[in-house]
Write a protein that holds these residues in place. Structure first.
Motif, mmCIF file in Angstrom:
data_model
loop_
_atom_site.group_PDB
_atom_site.id
_atom_site.type_symbol
_atom_site.label_atom_id
_atom_site.label_comp_id
_atom_site.label_asym_id
_atom_site.label_seq_id
_atom_site.Cartn_x
_atom_site.Cartn_y
_atom_site.Cartn_z
ATOM 1 N N PHE A 13 33.596 29.824 42.612
ATOM 2 C CA PHE A 13 32.676 30.605 43.444
ATOM 3 C C PHE A 13 31.251 30.072 43.361
ATOM 4 O O PHE A 13 30.523 30.084 44.364
ATOM 5 N N THR A 72 30.153 29.064 47.249
ATOM 6 C CA THR A 72 29.335 29.943 48.073
ATOM 7 C C THR A 72 27.985 30.235 47.424
ATOM 8 O O THR A 72 27.914 30.444 46.211
ATOM 9 N N TYR A 132 27.845 35.148 46.256
ATOM 10 C CA TYR A 132 29.043 35.758 45.696
ATOM 11 C C TYR A 132 28.631 36.981 44.881
ATOM 12 O O TYR A 132 27.481 37.128 44.464
ATOM 13 N N ASP A 151 33.341 36.516 47.956
ATOM 14 C CA ASP A 151 32.403 35.725 48.753
ATOM 15 C C ASP A 151 31.853 36.652 49.830
ATOM 16 O O ASP A 151 32.585 37.130 50.698
ATOM 17 N N TYR A 204 37.451 35.688 51.045
ATOM 18 C CA TYR A 204 37.743 34.935 49.821
ATOM 19 C C TYR A 204 37.453 35.799 48.586
ATOM 20 O O TYR A 204 36.362 36.359 48.466
ATOM 21 N N GLN A 205 38.434 35.854 47.693
ATOM 22 C CA GLN A 205 38.305 36.681 46.504
ATOM 23 C C GLN A 205 38.887 35.955 45.291
ATOM 24 O O GLN A 205 39.687 35.035 45.431
ATOM 25 N N PHE A 242 42.682 32.869 42.507
ATOM 26 C CA PHE A 242 41.813 32.718 43.686
ATOM 27 C C PHE A 242 42.677 33.018 44.912
ATOM 28 O O PHE A 242 43.788 32.512 45.030
ATOM 29 N N SER A 243 42.188 33.854 45.812
ATOM 30 C CA SER A 243 43.006 34.260 46.949
ATOM 31 C C SER A 243 42.150 34.416 48.196
ATOM 32 O O SER A 243 40.922 34.495 48.129
ATOM 33 N N TRP A 244 42.822 34.453 49.338
ATOM 34 C CA TRP A 244 42.129 34.726 50.596
ATOM 35 C C TRP A 244 43.015 35.592 51.465
ATOM 36 O O TRP A 244 44.230 35.618 51.335
#
Length: 211
Positions: free
Chosen positions: A146, A150, A153, A170, A181-182, A198-200
């Motif tokens: 992150f 970005t 965040y 994000d 995005y997380q 990490f996921s989206w």
């Protein structure tokens, strides 16, 4: 763009952004692709078509900057905050739509602007930098992603009986009812990192794990 550019790499990884366009604005891409296509099909028009694409792109970016400034004034007026505390960010896939952040010492408000109407979607409390569990999560892989990924965040800690979950989001991109995005750092009851994810979110709202 909203992604940010490492102007001083390799001396610094800090990203700088002016928040006028997304990483790749579809309108600008279309203009330049049109100019290239015309140049390939009619070589004698290659220079005029490229120049026209450049001029139209400059006009488009100028209009977006004017729209961004007007939007910032609107948000400052509606929420009665200082313009220096507002960040206006381009919305995904919508050339003249905007998202915004209002920065406060104790919380951050995230909102969207649609049809000249700003609406706050989330109010997120600021996290404590002195919290040892947050400090531990900040040393992990997700936090590193992150920081590099970005310029905006936010960290949201959740504490439970058997450990803690430190969530990263994000703040730039919003899909349906949550951030695109997380990341999550799971700490066990001994205060050690047990797992990182990490996921989206896909357009249909489903979550896709990436790490």
């Amino acid at each position: 763009n909203a992604y940010g550019t490492e102007l001083f790499w390799p001396f610094s990884r800090k990203k700088f952004t002016v928040n006028m366009i997304m990483l790749a604005d579809p309108a600008i891409l279309l203009l330049f692709l049109s100019g290239i296509t015309v140049g390939i099909m009619k070589p004698d028009l290659a220079f005029p078509s490229t120049l026209a694409a450049l001029c139209l792109s400059i006009l488009y970016v100028s209009l977006k900057e004017w729209s961004r400034r007007q939007t910032k004034r609107l948000i400052a007026r509606v929420y009665k905050v200082n313009r220096h505390d507002i960040r206006v960010i381009p919305a995904m896939y919508k050339p003249f739509s905007w998202n915004f952040l209002i920065l406060h010492p104790h919380h951050v408000r995230f909102g969207v602007v649609r049809n000249q109407q700003p609406v706050v979607k989330k109010t997120l409390p600021m996290w404590s930098h002195s919290d040892p569990r947050v400090a531990l999560a900040m040393e992990g892989t997700v936090a590193d992603i992150f920081r590099k990924f970005t310029p905006y965040y936010h960290v949201i800690p959740h504490y439970g009986r058997y450990g803690a979950t430190i969530r990263f989001v994000d703040l730039r991109y919003w899909v349906k009812d949550d951030f695109l995005y997380q990341g999550q750092v799971f700490l066990d009851r001994n205060g050690k990192i047990a797992r990182e994810v990490f996921s989206w979110k896909a357009q249909n709202g489903s979550v896709v794990a990436g790490y």
